[in-house]
Design a protein around this motif. Structure first.
Motif, PDB file in Angstrom:
ATOM      1  N   MET A 108       0.730  -1.410   0.467  1.00  0.00           N
ATOM      2  CA  MET A 108       0.204  -0.051   0.086  1.00  0.00           C
ATOM      3  C   MET A 108       1.023   1.097   0.010  1.00  0.00           C
ATOM      4  N   ASP A 109       1.987   0.959   0.250  1.00  0.00           N
ATOM      5  CA  ASP A 109       3.072   2.005   0.577  1.00  0.00           C
ATOM      6  C   ASP A 109       3.347   2.443  -1.171  1.00  0.00           C
ATOM      7  N   LEU A 110       3.569   1.180  -1.617  1.00  0.00           N
ATOM      8  CA  LEU A 110       3.756   1.091  -3.645  1.00  0.00           C
ATOM      9  C   LEU A 110       2.681   2.333  -4.124  1.00  0.00           C
ATOM     10  N   ALA A 111       2.038   1.593  -3.118  1.00  0.00           N
ATOM     11  CA  ALA A 111       0.546   2.170  -4.354  1.00  0.00           C
ATOM     12  C   ALA A 111       0.608   3.507  -4.287  1.00  0.00           C
ATOM     13  N   ARG A 112       0.552   4.208  -3.115  1.00  0.00           N
ATOM     14  CA  ARG A 112       1.038   5.767  -3.150  1.00  0.00           C
ATOM     15  C   ARG A 112       1.759   6.513  -3.660  1.00  0.00           C
ATOM     16  N   GLU A 113       2.802   5.536  -3.090  1.00  0.00           N
ATOM     17  CA  GLU A 113       4.069   6.365  -4.564  1.00  0.00           C
ATOM     18  C   GLU A 113       4.225   6.112  -5.572  1.00  0.00           C
ATOM     19  N   LEU A 114       2.951   4.982  -6.361  1.00  0.00           N
ATOM     20  CA  LEU A 114       2.629   5.087  -7.990  1.00  0.00           C
ATOM     21  C   LEU A 114       1.659   6.347  -7.952  1.00  0.00           C
ATOM     22  N   GLY A 115       1.703   6.549  -7.127  1.00  0.00           N
ATOM     23  CA  GLY A 115       0.378   8.400  -7.414  1.00  0.00           C
ATOM     24  C   GLY A 115      -0.574   8.119  -8.071  1.00  0.00           C
ATOM     25  N   ARG A 116      -1.291   6.633  -7.199  1.00  0.00           N
ATOM     26  CA  ARG A 116      -2.553   6.635  -7.038  1.00  0.00           C
ATOM     27  C   ARG A 116      -3.829   7.421  -6.684  1.00  0.00           C
ATOM     28  N   SER A 117      -4.862   7.417  -7.269  1.00  0.00           N
ATOM     29  CA  SER A 117      -5.634   7.781  -6.557  1.00  0.00           C
ATOM     30  C   SER A 117      -6.510   7.481  -5.598  1.00  0.00           C
ATOM     31  N   ARG A 118      -6.216   8.026  -3.668  1.00  0.00           N
ATOM     32  CA  ARG A 118      -7.020   7.788  -2.909  1.00  0.00           C
ATOM     33  C   ARG A 118      -5.527   6.508  -2.165  1.00  0.00           C
ATOM     34  N   GLY A 119      -4.374   6.510  -3.042  1.00  0.00           N
ATOM     35  CA  GLY A 119      -3.302   5.537  -2.663  1.00  0.00           C
ATOM     36  C   GLY A 119      -3.761   4.070  -2.975  1.00  0.00           C
ATOM     37  N   ASP A 120      -4.677   4.335  -4.242  1.00  0.00           N
ATOM     38  CA  ASP A 120      -5.022   2.485  -4.154  1.00  0.00           C
ATOM     39  C   ASP A 120      -4.180   1.453  -5.020  1.00  0.00           C
TER      40      ASP A 120
END
Lengths: 335, 335
Positions: free
Chosen positions: B262-274
């Protein structure tokens, strides 16, 4: 003549083995060892156990005002058998010391089967440790799997067992380890649990996967067993109900999770609120065709404690009949 | 002409579908519904979505100063298709309303397959919802299982699949549910997940067990698959690597648990960190004989979002080629 038991390492397992030894009429504690004068060391003194320490710790114990009975070597000398509950990497060193002193010793599941060449579970192979100098009580999870799978295999022959272990991340007294909000898979497959079961049941086809989850209370296993012989759900329930040191609980009685199991253990007045039995949810047992599904829970701090007592009895030739030893252990411990 | 999409129920799934619809060039949001003027309702207004409410809620919204575009019935009228993300027990009632208004509608996995008679997964059966009036995007866990098992079955034919679902107990915005320090088995077997997978792959032998654990981030599956055709670990890795909306991660890169995913998802700039993909640990894939073992993780809040977009496209006949629709969805959402 009571068998003189020394406990090397007075942590989660060691302190529980000490209590259980104290409850038996054929063995007694000659001492425990501790490397630092912690609250557990102070409590051991209060409980009346002679406390032995490594030479290099003598000063710290003196400074803390914790009375010391002697060195670890002194305790080894005083004991007939040592229950080794020291943390990893010390096993070979201590094995040499026990051997030199001509003493028996039991290790715990954190060590490899190769250390002793014999592993112990009361239900499955009590007699294999008979008179042995060294043995090893398998880990909490392995003990849990053996208690149920051994009897299921005996009655219905297991073709294949697939187990997922949902492991607690830390013990209740551990504020150091995590995760606290994540699920962590053990990606190295198979996990060590399957081979560890095979150290006692080498004929069993068993594969294990595992994840760590943020809880401290118990491990839970989901178990899928392909059976050689046909069985009904009722027949399986009957076998599991009669497994030694296995407790059947009902979801509809309110035992919905490991939280209620551990609360039940406190209600039962167990020392430290421990649940020494493996707990199986009755409604969670189901057979479809030749495939059996069930859930069980393992109190990682305590399920191996009665096994340590029986292992002492087998190694010191105190009781030849496994059922009689187990019955004596269980009665004295309040199971 | 863009397809007009109404979102009935602006909670965990509804608000994410709204964002994803907004990212497409062939559909647009005509409104969302909310029953109470919560922070989510206020945020919807800020995002520029017309907010529709039940008649009985008009007063509360007025009192809270949250501008309302009309009633739920008004939104149904304005839409070509409704994505229904309402909580349970309202489905039949709304189905009648959508039918009376001659509108299309998509439900989520909380509803039964029987409600619509068609269930949707983009990888497995995009075309079955082609032009349909009603369909249902299966649940997060079922979506996760379909994404990997469909391709494994296509390539190696699955004889049997045994799955344990280690489920998060609550979503990150939920401070009401537990457990917070326990593992809770789902004792009613089989759990609903297996039959739900079969609503799309009726030929698949799959059995599921499940436990709830104290985490909010993701579900994790341990999957054991008995294959008809022989396969090597490398061949399986290749198939999983090429599954649409599946991401392979490496433990040795530091992705050890759901926390790092989930930290990776935030790094990828996904909306809401999804994390819209199903995540598989590469080192956790192993074939022994004809048996495949692997772990996967499912972000329960978001993996079904791209499926909702593709389902709209299939039902509204916007794109006949599943691969093209998925590619368009994924590109726009940043997968």
């Amino acid at each position: 003549m009571k068998v003189k038991v020394g406990i090397n390492g007075y942590g989660t397992i060691g302190k529980r083995v000490a209590t259980a030894v104290n409850q038996q009429d054929d063995m007694e504690i000659v001492g425990i060892t501790k490397t630092r004068p912690t609250y557990e060391a102070k409590d051991a003194v209060k409980k009346g156990y002679p406390v032995y320490v490594p030479k290099e710790s003598l000063e710290a114990f003196e400074a803390a005002g914790v009375p010391v009975a002697g060195t670890v070597e002194d305790m080894i000398e005083a004991a007939d058998i040592i229950v080794d509950c020291t943390p990893g990497k010390l096993a070979e060193e201590y094995k040499a010391k026990y051997a030199a002193a001509g003493k028996k010793a039991i290790w715990q599941g954190g060590e490899d089967h190769g250390l002793t060449g014999i592993s112990f579970n009361a239900t499955a192979n009590y007699k294999e440790s008979w008179g042995a100098q060294f043995s090893r009580v398998v880990s909490c999870n392995t003990t849990g799997l053996l208690r149920t799978l051994y009897k299921i295999d005996e009655n219905f022959k297991i073709k294949n067992a697939f187990v997922t272990l949902i492991r607690r991340s830390a013990d209740p007294n551990d504020s150091k380890n995590g995760p606290i909000n994540a699920i962590e898979p053990v990606v190295k497959l198979p996990t060590h649990h399957g081979p560890d079961v095979q150290s006692i049941m080498p004929w069993l086809n068993i594969s294990t996967m595992a994840v760590k989850v943020p809880t401290t209370l118990m491990h839970v296993h989901t178990i899928v067993v392909e059976l050689e012989k046909e069985a009904t759900t009722e027949e399986i329930k009957e076998v599991i109900r009669n497994c030694p040191r296995v407790m059947m609980v009902k979801n509809k009685d309110g035992v919905k999770s490991t939280a209620q199991i551990m609360d039940l253990a406190r209600e039962l007045g167990r020392s430290r609120g421990d649940m020494f039995e493996i707990v199986v949810w009755e409604e969670g047992i189901k057979v479809v065709g030749n495939t059996l599904y069930f859930y069980q829970a393992v109190n990682q701090e305590s399920d191996v404690i009665p096994e340590n007592i029986d292992c002492i009895r087998s190694m010191c030739k105190l009781e030849a009949d496994p059922a009689k030893s187990m019955e004596k252990t269980d009665r004295s411990m309040g199971l």
